[in-house]
Scaffold this motif. Structure first.
Motif, PDB file in Angstrom:
ATOM      1  N   ALA A   1     -39.440  24.546 -29.153  1.00  0.00           N
ATOM      2  CA  ALA A   1     -38.157  24.269 -28.368  1.00  0.00           C
ATOM      3  C   ALA A   1     -37.902  23.990 -27.582  1.00  0.00           C
ATOM      4  O   ALA A   1     -39.028  23.422 -27.280  1.00  0.00           O
ATOM      5  CB  ALA A   1     -38.060  27.028 -28.368  1.00  0.00           C
ATOM      6  N   SER A   2     -36.737  24.855 -26.949  1.00  0.00           N
ATOM      7  CA  SER A   2     -36.660  23.491 -25.755  1.00  0.00           C
ATOM      8  C   SER A   2     -35.920  24.823 -24.770  1.00  0.00           C
ATOM      9  O   SER A   2     -34.684  25.895 -24.989  1.00  0.00           O
ATOM     10  CB  SER A   2     -35.710  22.446 -25.946  1.00  0.00           C
ATOM     11  N   LYS A   3     -35.511  24.787 -23.136  1.00  0.00           N
ATOM     12  CA  LYS A   3     -35.272  24.818 -22.227  1.00  0.00           C
ATOM     13  C   LYS A   3     -33.813  24.204 -21.822  1.00  0.00           C
ATOM     14  O   LYS A   3     -35.079  23.048 -20.573  1.00  0.00           O
ATOM     15  CB  LYS A   3     -35.285  26.250 -22.302  1.00  0.00           C
ATOM     16  N   GLU A   4     -32.645  24.013 -21.629  1.00  0.00           N
ATOM     17  CA  GLU A   4     -32.691  23.538 -20.204  1.00  0.00           C
ATOM     18  C   GLU A   4     -32.483  24.279 -18.875  1.00  0.00           C
ATOM     19  O   GLU A   4     -32.231  25.303 -18.905  1.00  0.00           O
ATOM     20  CB  GLU A   4     -31.135  22.754 -20.696  1.00  0.00           C
ATOM     21  N   VAL A   5     -33.527  23.516 -17.776  1.00  0.00           N
ATOM     22  CA  VAL A   5     -34.010  24.364 -16.604  1.00  0.00           C
ATOM     23  C   VAL A   5     -33.488  23.659 -15.495  1.00  0.00           C
ATOM     24  O   VAL A   5     -33.660  22.482 -14.976  1.00  0.00           O
ATOM     25  CB  VAL A   5     -35.616  24.430 -17.092  1.00  0.00           C
ATOM     26  N   ALA A   6     -32.903  24.118 -14.506  1.00  0.00           N
ATOM     27  CA  ALA A   6     -32.685  23.531 -13.054  1.00  0.00           C
ATOM     28  C   ALA A   6     -34.249  23.067 -12.182  1.00  0.00           C
ATOM     29  O   ALA A   6     -34.800  23.970 -12.097  1.00  0.00           O
ATOM     30  CB  ALA A   6     -32.178  24.147 -12.576  1.00  0.00           C
ATOM     31  N   LEU A   7     -34.149  21.929 -12.109  1.00  0.00           N
ATOM     32  CA  LEU A   7     -35.256  21.526 -11.273  1.00  0.00           C
ATOM     33  C   LEU A   7     -36.319  22.464 -10.374  1.00  0.00           C
ATOM     34  O   LEU A   7     -36.698  23.130 -10.167  1.00  0.00           O
ATOM     35  CB  LEU A   7     -35.021  19.278 -11.357  1.00  0.00           C
ATOM     36  N   GLY A   8     -34.738  22.627  -9.654  1.00  0.00           N
ATOM     37  CA  GLY A   8     -35.673  24.039  -8.190  1.00  0.00           C
ATOM     38  C   GLY A   8     -35.863  25.697  -8.929  1.00  0.00           C
ATOM     39  O   GLY A   8     -36.959  25.794  -8.440  1.00  0.00           O
ATOM     40  N   ASP A   9     -35.214  25.588  -9.889  1.00  0.00           N
ATOM     41  CA  ASP A   9     -36.041  26.515 -11.109  1.00  0.00           C
ATOM     42  C   ASP A   9     -37.617  26.498 -11.351  1.00  0.00           C
ATOM     43  O   ASP A   9     -38.083  27.997 -11.157  1.00  0.00           O
ATOM     44  CB  ASP A   9     -35.066  27.291 -12.638  1.00  0.00           C
ATOM     45  N   LEU A  10     -37.744  25.212 -11.833  1.00  0.00           N
ATOM     46  CA  LEU A  10     -39.078  25.050 -12.572  1.00  0.00           C
ATOM     47  C   LEU A  10     -39.726  24.142 -11.227  1.00  0.00           C
ATOM     48  O   LEU A  10     -40.964  25.359 -11.844  1.00  0.00           O
ATOM     49  CB  LEU A  10     -38.697  23.104 -13.222  1.00  0.00           C
ATOM     50  N   MET A  11     -39.104  24.192 -10.127  1.00  0.00           N
ATOM     51  CA  MET A  11     -40.458  24.272  -9.224  1.00  0.00           C
ATOM     52  C   MET A  11     -40.452  25.612  -8.506  1.00  0.00           C
ATOM     53  O   MET A  11     -41.680  25.804  -7.938  1.00  0.00           O
ATOM     54  CB  MET A  11     -39.808  23.752  -7.655  1.00  0.00           C
ATOM     55  N   LYS A  12     -40.028  26.739  -8.738  1.00  0.00           N
ATOM     56  CA  LYS A  12     -40.765  27.994  -7.946  1.00  0.00           C
ATOM     57  C   LYS A  12     -41.709  28.707  -9.587  1.00  0.00           C
ATOM     58  O   LYS A  12     -41.939  29.466  -9.140  1.00  0.00           O
ATOM     59  CB  LYS A  12     -39.088  28.798  -8.097  1.00  0.00           C
ATOM     60  N   ALA A  13     -41.674  27.651 -10.811  1.00  0.00           N
ATOM     61  CA  ALA A  13     -42.553  28.593 -11.612  1.00  0.00           C
ATOM     62  C   ALA A  13     -43.887  28.117 -11.363  1.00  0.00           C
ATOM     63  O   ALA A  13     -44.168  27.275 -10.485  1.00  0.00           O
ATOM     64  CB  ALA A  13     -42.061  27.298 -12.803  1.00  0.00           C
TER      65      ALA A  13
END
Length: 120
Positions: free
Chosen positions: A54-66
């Motif tokens: 699967a996939s998901k488009e995520v904002a880079l800022g949200d991904l950096m918080k992960a």
């Protein structure tokens, strides 16, 4: 100067289609088809087959918080067929199987019939 520019102008009355020699039989092709070539050498060209869960488009800022333990919801439901891609292009859909302790895939459908012939 205006006289010389008038002499260079195109006049459709000057066209005479009788001067052209056209072929008598226009139903036959104007080319000779080439003989079919043996394309079996293409079967040995390596390609990369990918099974995309699967996939998901995520904002880079949200991904950096992960961080460790974070969950990112993907766009497929449990049990849906997975995408099979060949060199990044969608080939079809499959399900995961285990063969000799290794993951494999079982094709459910093929998007492009010409590509499926390459795997036969």
């Amino acid at each position: 100067m205006s006289d010389s520019s008038e002499n260079n102008q195109f006049n459709s009355d000057d066209l005479n289609f009788d001067d052209f020699q056209l072929e008598e039989n226009l139903s036959e092709p104007a080319y000779t088809p080439l003989p079919e070539r043996d394309l079996s050498f293409f079967k040995n060209i390596p390609v990369t087959v990918t099974l995309e869960v699967a996939s998901k488009e995520v904002a880079l800022g949200d991904l950096m918080k992960a961080g460790e333990g974070s969950v990112i919801e993907l766009d497929k439901m449990n049990g849906e067929p997975l995408d099979v891609k060949v060199n990044g292009s969608l080939m079809g859909h499959a399900e995961v199987v285990v063969v000799n302790d290794k993951y494999g895939l079982r094709l459910i459908d093929v998007v492009d019939e010409t590509l499926s012939a390459a795997f036969e």
